[in-house]
Design a protein around this motif. Structure first.
Motif, PDB file in Angstrom:
ATOM      1  N   ALA A   1      -0.635 -32.077  17.428  1.00  0.00           N
ATOM      2  CA  ALA A   1      -1.253 -31.718  18.706  1.00  0.00           C
ATOM      3  C   ALA A   1      -2.395 -32.680  19.033  1.00  0.00           C
ATOM      4  O   ALA A   1      -2.614 -33.031  20.203  1.00  0.00           O
ATOM      5  N   GLU A   2      -3.106 -33.115  18.013  1.00  0.00           N
ATOM      6  CA  GLU A   2      -4.198 -34.075  18.218  1.00  0.00           C
ATOM      7  C   GLU A   2      -3.650 -35.426  18.683  1.00  0.00           C
ATOM      8  O   GLU A   2      -4.272 -36.107  19.509  1.00  0.00           O
ATOM      9  N   PHE A   3      -2.503 -35.832  18.146  1.00  0.00           N
ATOM     10  CA  PHE A   3      -1.870 -37.079  18.602  1.00  0.00           C
ATOM     11  C   PHE A   3      -1.510 -36.962  20.088  1.00  0.00           C
ATOM     12  O   PHE A   3      -1.715 -37.911  20.859  1.00  0.00           O
ATOM     13  N   ALA A   4      -0.961 -35.818  20.478  1.00  0.00           N
ATOM     14  CA  ALA A   4      -0.589 -35.601  21.876  1.00  0.00           C
ATOM     15  C   ALA A   4      -1.816 -35.665  22.780  1.00  0.00           C
ATOM     16  O   ALA A   4      -1.781 -36.263  23.863  1.00  0.00           O
ATOM     17  N   GLU A   5      -2.900 -35.070  22.329  1.00  0.00           N
ATOM     18  CA  GLU A   5      -4.144 -35.079  23.105  1.00  0.00           C
ATOM     19  C   GLU A   5      -4.704 -36.497  23.220  1.00  0.00           C
ATOM     20  O   GLU A   5      -5.196 -36.898  24.282  1.00  0.00           O
TER      21      GLU A   5
ATOM     22  N   ALA B   1      -5.004 -46.058  23.388  1.00  0.00           N
ATOM     23  CA  ALA B   1      -3.908 -46.936  22.968  1.00  0.00           C
ATOM     24  C   ALA B   1      -3.547 -46.637  21.515  1.00  0.00           C
ATOM     25  O   ALA B   1      -4.385 -46.137  20.752  1.00  0.00           O
ATOM     26  N   PRO B   2      -2.319 -46.961  21.101  1.00  0.00           N
ATOM     27  CA  PRO B   2      -1.902 -46.716  19.718  1.00  0.00           C
ATOM     28  C   PRO B   2      -2.789 -47.403  18.679  1.00  0.00           C
ATOM     29  O   PRO B   2      -2.949 -46.892  17.572  1.00  0.00           O
ATOM     30  N   ASP B   3      -3.371 -48.556  19.051  1.00  0.00           N
ATOM     31  CA  ASP B   3      -4.220 -49.281  18.099  1.00  0.00           C
ATOM     32  C   ASP B   3      -5.707 -48.979  18.295  1.00  0.00           C
ATOM     33  O   ASP B   3      -6.568 -49.647  17.714  1.00  0.00           O
ATOM     34  N   SER B   4      -6.014 -47.970  19.103  1.00  0.00           N
ATOM     35  CA  SER B   4      -7.415 -47.596  19.318  1.00  0.00           C
ATOM     36  C   SER B   4      -7.998 -46.955  18.072  1.00  0.00           C
ATOM     37  O   SER B   4      -7.273 -46.505  17.180  1.00  0.00           O
ATOM     38  N   ASN B   5      -9.310 -46.920  18.011  1.00  0.00           N
ATOM     39  CA  ASN B   5      -9.981 -46.305  16.852  1.00  0.00           C
ATOM     40  C   ASN B   5      -9.589 -44.837  16.707  1.00  0.00           C
ATOM     41  O   ASN B   5      -9.412 -44.334  15.602  1.00  0.00           O
ATOM     42  N   GLU B   6      -9.454 -44.155  17.866  1.00  0.00           N
ATOM     43  CA  GLU B   6      -9.115 -42.731  17.836  1.00  0.00           C
ATOM     44  C   GLU B   6      -7.726 -42.509  17.242  1.00  0.00           C
ATOM     45  O   GLU B   6      -7.532 -41.635  16.389  1.00  0.00           O
ATOM     46  N   ALA B   7      -6.767 -43.313  17.698  1.00  0.00           N
ATOM     47  CA  ALA B   7      -5.389 -43.164  17.211  1.00  0.00           C
ATOM     48  C   ALA B   7      -5.283 -43.554  15.742  1.00  0.00           C
ATOM     49  O   ALA B   7      -4.578 -42.895  14.957  1.00  0.00           O
ATOM     50  N   GLN B   8      -5.970 -44.612  15.368  1.00  0.00           N
ATOM     51  CA  GLN B   8      -5.909 -45.067  13.982  1.00  0.00           C
ATOM     52  C   GLN B   8      -6.550 -44.055  13.031  1.00  0.00           C
ATOM     53  O   GLN B   8      -6.101 -43.860  11.899  1.00  0.00           O
ATOM     54  N   ALA B   9      -7.593 -43.384  13.519  1.00  0.00           N
ATOM     55  CA  ALA B   9      -8.229 -42.340  12.701  1.00  0.00           C
ATOM     56  C   ALA B   9      -7.266 -41.168  12.491  1.00  0.00           C
ATOM     57  O   ALA B   9      -7.239 -40.559  11.415  1.00  0.00           O
ATOM     58  N   LEU B  10      -6.461 -40.867  13.505  1.00  0.00           N
ATOM     59  CA  LEU B  10      -5.483 -39.790  13.375  1.00  0.00           C
ATOM     60  C   LEU B  10      -4.370 -40.156  12.394  1.00  0.00           C
ATOM     61  O   LEU B  10      -3.885 -39.306  11.643  1.00  0.00           O
TER      62      LEU B  10
END
Length: 246
Positions: free
Chosen positions: A169-173, A180-189
């Motif tokens: 659910a966090e990935f969807a959010e 972006a997939p390579d953003s810090n947020e996505a990479q942390a997930l």
């Protein structure tokens, strides 16, 4: 006790044509073949192998994967049965939810769409398939998983499944927020996902994680279940994992 192919097919609940095909691809060979007339015969060992095949088919495993798993010299039948029981239990629980929802709908009630959610089963089956296909029991990851989860209770599995669902659910959010997939947020997930698998299943190396990421889009069933959290989540997760594993 030897059985003619028709007798064996009736006992196993499959067609003779299916047995011919299983013989052709090497999944289930007859115990003997009459050299004069070509008649195929099966025995009790054949029936035991057929039983294993049918369990995997019930769990929607492709035939090529079933063959690789049960033909491995390291195949652990008892461990396989335990995992199959767990997966079939998840499948049964979903059917019970659907029946309950259907009964409610018949009474005119508004039902929750959660009743149709099959992600719990699919994620567990995905993890199991990944382990099993690596030449059953031949990898440290499988042995570690078997040891770590052997005493898991239903409550513990529910906790693990809930944790996975929460991260998806966090990935969807994250996707919906425009990251972006390579953003810090996505990479942390991705790191959170990797750590969760390591903590609850087996040591999830980047090599294993990369393989899982590819499955999320390559298998349409997995893709559909991950995308139930939001359209495009599976592709986003796959790309984020690919970037993380570079």
């Amino acid at each position: 006790m030897k059985m003619h192919i028709k007798e064996f097919a009736d006992l196993a609940g499959v067609s003779v044509r299916t047995l011919h095909y299983y013989d052709e691809i090497g999944l289930l060979k007859p115990c003997t073949v009459d050299e004069q007339n070509g008649y195929r015969f099966y025995d009790e060992n054949s029936l035991m192998r057929m039983q294993e095949i049918l369990f995997y088919r019930e769990l929607d495993f492709p035939l090529k994967d079933i063959q690789a798993i049960i033909s491995s010299p390291d195949y652990d039948k008892q461990a396989a049965l335990k995992e199959q029981k767990h997966l079939l239990t998840l499948k049964k629980e979903r059917l019970e939810r659907l029946i309950s929802a259907l009964e409610g709908a018949m009474k005119g009630e508004i039902i929750t769409m959660k009743a149709f959610d099959n992600s719990e089963f699919e994620i567990q089956r995905e993890l199991y398939a990944k382990e099993a296909k690596e030449k059953w029991g031949g990898t440290a990851a499988y042995k570690e998983s078997a040891e770590k989860t052997k005493d898991y209770t239903k409550e513990k599995w529910n906790e693990v499944n809930s944790g996975m669902d929460s991260i998806l659910a966090e990935f969807a959010e994250c996707l919906n927020n425009g990251s972006a997939p390579d953003s810090n947020e996505a990479q942390a997930l991705v790191k959170k996902w990797q750590d969760f698998i390591t903590a609850n299943c087996y040591t999830c190396t980047k090599e294993i994680l990369s393989g899982l990421g590819e499955m999320y889009t390559a298998d349409l069933r997995f893709k559909a279940n991950i995308d139930s959290h939001g359209d495009g989540t599976a592709e986003f997760m796959c790309m984020a994992i690919k970037s993380y594993c570079k």
